[in-house]
Design an enzyme around this catalytic site. Structure first.
Site, PDB file in Angstrom:
ATOM      1  N   CYS A  96      -7.771  -6.384   1.349  1.00  0.00           N
ATOM      2  CA  CYS A  96      -8.324  -4.610   0.978  1.00  0.00           C
ATOM      3  C   CYS A  96      -9.417  -4.522   0.979  1.00  0.00           C
ATOM      4  O   CYS A  96      -9.913  -3.109   1.732  1.00  0.00           O
ATOM      5  CB  CYS A  96      -7.212  -4.677   0.793  1.00  0.00           C
ATOM      6  SG  CYS A  96      -5.211  -4.657   0.866  1.00  0.00           S
ATOM      7  N   THR A 122       0.776  -1.361   0.429  1.00  0.00           N
ATOM      8  CA  THR A 122      -0.576   0.291  -0.297  1.00  0.00           C
ATOM      9  C   THR A 122       0.896   1.089  -0.045  1.00  0.00           C
ATOM     10  O   THR A 122       0.910   2.186  -0.837  1.00  0.00           O
ATOM     11  CB  THR A 122      -0.969  -0.079   1.402  1.00  0.00           C
ATOM     12  OG1 THR A 122      -1.701  -1.125   1.321  1.00  0.00           O
ATOM     13  CG2 THR A 122      -1.646   1.629   1.286  1.00  0.00           C
ATOM     14  N   GLN A 168       1.095  -9.139  -6.260  1.00  0.00           N
ATOM     15  CA  GLN A 168       0.797 -10.734  -6.845  1.00  0.00           C
ATOM     16  C   GLN A 168       2.012 -11.025  -6.968  1.00  0.00           C
ATOM     17  O   GLN A 168       2.005 -12.280  -6.874  1.00  0.00           O
ATOM     18  CB  GLN A 168      -0.351 -10.379  -6.961  1.00  0.00           C
ATOM     19  CG  GLN A 168      -1.432  -9.604  -6.481  1.00  0.00           C
ATOM     20  CD  GLN A 168      -2.012 -10.709  -4.453  1.00  0.00           C
ATOM     21  OE1 GLN A 168      -0.952 -12.047  -5.320  1.00  0.00           O
ATOM     22  NE2 GLN A 168      -2.153 -10.080  -3.789  1.00  0.00           N
ATOM     23  N   THR A 189      13.071   5.700  10.636  1.00  0.00           N
ATOM     24  CA  THR A 189      13.919   4.456  10.897  1.00  0.00           C
ATOM     25  C   THR A 189      13.501   2.919  10.738  1.00  0.00           C
ATOM     26  O   THR A 189      12.694   2.526  10.735  1.00  0.00           O
ATOM     27  CB  THR A 189      13.991   4.042  12.697  1.00  0.00           C
ATOM     28  OG1 THR A 189      14.219   5.655  13.572  1.00  0.00           O
ATOM     29  CG2 THR A 189      14.888   3.350  13.615  1.00  0.00           C
ATOM     30  N   HIS A 231       4.614  -9.699   2.700  1.00  0.00           N
ATOM     31  CA  HIS A 231       4.494 -10.779   3.086  1.00  0.00           C
ATOM     32  C   HIS A 231       3.308 -11.940   2.395  1.00  0.00           C
ATOM     33  O   HIS A 231       3.124 -12.535   2.433  1.00  0.00           O
ATOM     34  CB  HIS A 231       2.968  -9.732   4.595  1.00  0.00           C
ATOM     35  CG  HIS A 231       2.636  -9.293   4.074  1.00  0.00           C
ATOM     36  ND1 HIS A 231       0.873  -9.902   3.901  1.00  0.00           N
ATOM     37  CD2 HIS A 231       2.408  -7.807   3.219  1.00  0.00           C
ATOM     38  CE1 HIS A 231      -0.066  -8.913   3.602  1.00  0.00           C
ATOM     39  NE2 HIS A 231       0.485  -7.658   3.127  1.00  0.00           N
ATOM     40  N   SER A 289       5.802  -6.164  -1.540  1.00  0.00           N
ATOM     41  CA  SER A 289       5.313  -6.172  -0.452  1.00  0.00           C
ATOM     42  C   SER A 289       6.027  -7.672  -0.376  1.00  0.00           C
ATOM     43  O   SER A 289       6.056  -9.051  -0.314  1.00  0.00           O
ATOM     44  CB  SER A 289       3.637  -6.548  -0.325  1.00  0.00           C
ATOM     45  OG  SER A 289       3.179  -6.550   0.849  1.00  0.00           O
ATOM     46  N   ASN A 331      -4.867  -9.034  -7.950  1.00  0.00           N
ATOM     47  CA  ASN A 331      -5.251  -9.520  -7.160  1.00  0.00           C
ATOM     48  C   ASN A 331      -6.047 -10.638  -6.831  1.00  0.00           C
ATOM     49  O   ASN A 331      -6.894 -11.612  -6.377  1.00  0.00           O
ATOM     50  CB  ASN A 331      -4.832  -8.851  -5.702  1.00  0.00           C
ATOM     51  CG  ASN A 331      -6.019  -7.088  -6.106  1.00  0.00           C
ATOM     52  OD1 ASN A 331      -5.717  -7.095  -6.918  1.00  0.00           O
ATOM     53  ND2 ASN A 331      -6.768  -7.400  -4.799  1.00  0.00           N
TER      54      ASN A 331
END
Lengths: 380, 403
Positions: free
Chosen positions: A323, A70, A178, A236, A200, A198, A149
């Site tokens: 989502c 995102t 994806q 950070t 995950h 991404s 997706n």
């Protein structure tokens, strides 16, 4: 358990979790701190960046760490739009983007940008001719999802790259959340300027991602307050998550070499079996689709209900994009594909990973069949 | 993608008479080492070229890494056809189609090395060129300034057809020109100097002066990373000598007027580097000095410093503008490392007003104030830490498990 919701998120690899724990314990210092512990963390962060760059076949300075898909899509789309708005305020995307892109474009429309949403055919594909026709002198960005997706449709990124090669001033962003680890996307060869990934979705951890930004491409940053990530994204660094992501990427690319064939076999099998079922319409196109997403509609049965009944039998699937699945209603993507309200409101998505086996697929389909028959009985 | 071969052509090598055999085998070894990650490539060393059979590999990454090797003039994508005119014509058409996209003119350069082939070079041009014209549209021949040059070379092993070439790095194969010690500060100039030194076939070893705690571990790491980057071009491992320099810098600060501390420091560095050159069989010193760039790099300064050694000092960037140096630095991948903001031994004790025109006799006079200089140098040379860096191998293996 048969977990078939890998497009929503994947289970982290054991090795990835081990890396995360070790790094969190041993290299917890802030990489920007001057002391030697900070130095170690910084060095490790640099190694992770280098490793990811090598795997993606890009330069380390082109790898920006983000919090995930995102954020990657938001930085890429808004960052390019705001930075280059003096040259033009026209943007091109498709009507089947993920919500994080789609809503970024809607936001930009409210800020005075003009957005062209390319239509798709019944397979979910855009047409190259449409794209060529829509390009204008004031177009500054083309942003396209690589693998959809919800349906797994693969857009013709290579051809789009070829077109855009003739328009050097237009930036090309690809949402590859994806696709990574499942479908090849040679960034340099296909002249891509920005690309979102991404962690995950590839058995890494939530809260990590990569935005590839080609050297020389400038974009305004959404976060300010530090010089991290080449000043493109202050904050950070999540060192442990980033190192874990480097590991996940390496592992999934290895798996892709070994197991992609098997994944395709499973998909082929599932598509064939689903087509045999009465009252089931397959929404994932036969060709131009990724090996891990299978989308179909069970006409006349509310998908939420079906999901809960599969859940009780330890099979986990989803309605569509995680989502937007809580909004209910019908799928924006399937509507755009012209599949009609009925199919769009009854869609189920099964998404596999390299961990899934043919036995699991067979069993999941048998259970699905039983559940559908049960419903038909009740509702008759 | 129709190309199944790469043709690697040598550069200046072919001019160098008797040494030629030595040069070629040096280059072939480097190419073989570079291609190690691709285990199933087939390589053949021919009279004036190396032919690499791609075996289904994508050519891009391979061409890219070949472009890092000095001594290579060009790399062409080639398709092999049987020695048969019709086969050659068909393959040439494919090659042309691949390369002509968006362009308009071409020519055919035929070369018949295999004299028993019935069609000679002139006829090859006509036969192949005519065939290409008949089978394409909107494309014309331009023999003087073509957009695409279709090279057709008939050899005893088959005919090689290529239409796309990439420039090689040029220069001479590293290892044919002796060895130099490269003084590496960590800035932008010295790695570029190292790269250019290697370009002339010279093997290098790095020398870095480290002054903990005044210079940090990160500053040293920066130099390690720079050296690591240079291994892409070195055709083998590079040694990096890290010289403990704290004691000497403190002594200089104590004993030498601050306006001359820079001059004396450099004289000492040069002495130490000379000693390391002796110990490692190097015949020259290379550095990133540049005329008139900063206060210490004036001709006066060079005159006052250079006298401490008789070794030749190679200064490849001496005449370049900063921008020229930066461009090379970007190209060779050292820029991003060089701009990391850690202080090195040159900047940390930098006096507020160094002499831009130091005098040699004054420098000698001041230097005498350090009575134990020889001893200090001896100690530094004896406690040097030597690292060995190799392409594709990280010095810190401890992270490997994590990644």
């Amino acid at each position: 358990m048969i977990y078939l919701d890998n497009s929503a998120t994947t289970k982290p690899y054991k090795d990835v979790l081990d890396t995360f724990v070790t790094v969190s314990e041993k290299y917890f210092a802030n990489p920007s701190s001057l002391h030697s512990k900070g130095g170690e963390a910084e060095k490790l962060l640099g190694q992770a960046r280098k490793s990811i760059a090598q795997l993606l076949e890009v330069a380390p300075s082109e790898v920006i760490f983000t919090s995930g898909g995102t954020e990657g899509n938001n930085i890429a789309i808004k960052g390019i739009a705001f930075q280059h708005q003096n040259r033009g305020k026209h943007l091109i995307t498709t009507s089947v983007e993920h919500a994080s892109s789609f809503e970024s474009f809607q936001y930009l429309e409210s800020k005075g940008f003009e957005v062209t949403y390319l239509p798709v055919n019944h397979e979910g594909l855009i047409s190259i001719e449409d794209l060529e026709r829509e390009i204008r002198p004031d177009t500054i960005l083309v942003s396209i999802i690589h693998v959809n997706n919800e349906t797994g449709t693969i857009q013709p990124i290579e051809q789009i790259g070829k077109i855009l090669k003739q328009h050097r001033k237009i930036f090309f962003h690809v949402d590859n959340v994806q696709g990574v680890g499942k479908v090849e996307l040679p960034l340099k060869e296909w002249v891509i300027d920005l690309c979102t990934i991404s962690a995950h979705k590839i058995h890494g951890l939530k809260g990590n991602g990569v935005l590839f930004v080609k050297n020389g491409v400038s974009l305004s940053s959404l976060f300010t307050g530090g010089e991290q990530e080449l000043k493109k994204r202050a904050g950070t660094e999540n060192v442990a998550g980033i190192v874990a992501m480097a590991k996940a990427l390496r592992l999934i690319l290895l798996e892709m070499q070994d197991k992609k064939k098997n994944l395709l076999k499973i998909k082929q099998f599932m598509l064939e079996e689903l087509r045999k079922l009465k009252g089931v319409e397959v929404n994932t196109p036969e060709n131009h689709s990724a090996p891990h997403i299978i989308n179909f509609s069970v006409l006349g049965i509310k998908p939420e209900v079906l999901i809960h009944s599969l859940d009780k039998r330890d099979v986990y699937v989803s309605t569509r994009s995680a989502c937007s699945s809580k909004q209910g209603g019908s799928s924006r993507i399937l509507i755009e594909m012209g599949l009609g309200e009925q199919r769009a409101s009854t869609a189920i998505r099964m998404s596999t990973s390299y961990e899934n086996t043919m036995e699991e697929a067979t069993r999941a389909l048998a259970i699905l069949k039983e559940e559908i028959i049960n419903f038909k009985k009740v509702m008759r | 993608m129709i190309y199944d071969h790469l043709v690697v052509r040598y550069g200046e090598l072919s001019l160098k008479g008797k040494n030629r055999r030595h040069f070629e085998s040096q280059l072939f070894e480097t190419v073989k080492r570079k291609m190690r990650p691709y285990s199933d490539l087939k390589m053949a060393k021919l009279f004036d070229r190396i032919v690499i059979e791609l075996n289904g590999h994508a050519y891009e990454p391979i061409v890219k890494s070949l472009q890092d090797i000095f001594g290579i003039h060009s790399i062409s994508l080639a398709v092999r056809a049987e020695n048969d005119l019709e086969e050659i014509q068909k393959a040439a058409l494919e090659a042309l189609k691949e390369a002509i996209e968006g362009k308009k003119t071409f020519k055919v350069t035929g070369k018949r090395s295999l004299k028993s082939f019935p069609v000679n070079s002139m006829q090859l041009n006509q036969e192949v060129g005519g065939y290409l014209l008949r089978n394409t549209e909107g494309i014309t021949v331009d023999v003087h300034n073509p957009d695409v040059n279709v090279k057709v070379e008939v050899k005893d092993t088959g005919t090689y057809i290529s239409s796309t070439s990439f420039e090689g790095a040029g220069g001479l194969p590293v290892g044919v020109g002796g060895k130099a010690m490269l003084m590496l500060s960590g800035g932008i100039d010295s790695p570029v100097a190292g790269y250019l030194t290697m370009k002339r076939g010279v093997r290098i070893e790095g020398v870095h002066f480290h002054s903990p705690p005044f210079t940090s571990e990160r500053a040293k790491q920066k130099v390690v990373d720079l050296t690591q980057e240079l291994t892409r071009y070195s055709g083998g491992k590079i040694k990096l000598h890290v010289v403990p320099f704290t004691k000497i810098q403190q002594t200089i600060k104590d004993k030498i007027p601050s306006s001359y501390s820079m001059t004396i420091m450099r004289r000492v560095m040069l002495r130490i580097t000379e000693r390391l050159a002796e110990n490692n069989n190097a015949m020259a010193i290379a550095n990133g000095e540049n005329l008139g760039q900063v206060a210490s790099q004036t001709m006066h300064s060079m005159y006052a410093i250079n006298e401490v050694t008789n070794l030749p000092i190679l200064r490849p960037v001496i005449t370049m503008d900063k921008l020229e140096i930066m461009n090379i630095s970007h190209k060779i991948g050292t820029y991003e490392i060089s701009i990391r903001p850690y202080e090195d031994c040159c900047t940390i004790f930098l006096p507020s007003a160094p002499k831009t025109k130091p005098k040699r006799d004054k420098a000698i006079q001041f230097e005498k104030k350090i009575e134990n200089l020889e001893e200090l140098i001896e100690e530094a040379v004896n406690t040097v830490e030597t690292l060995i860096l190799e392409e594709g191998k990280s010095t810190d293996e401890s992270f490997n498990d994590l990644l």
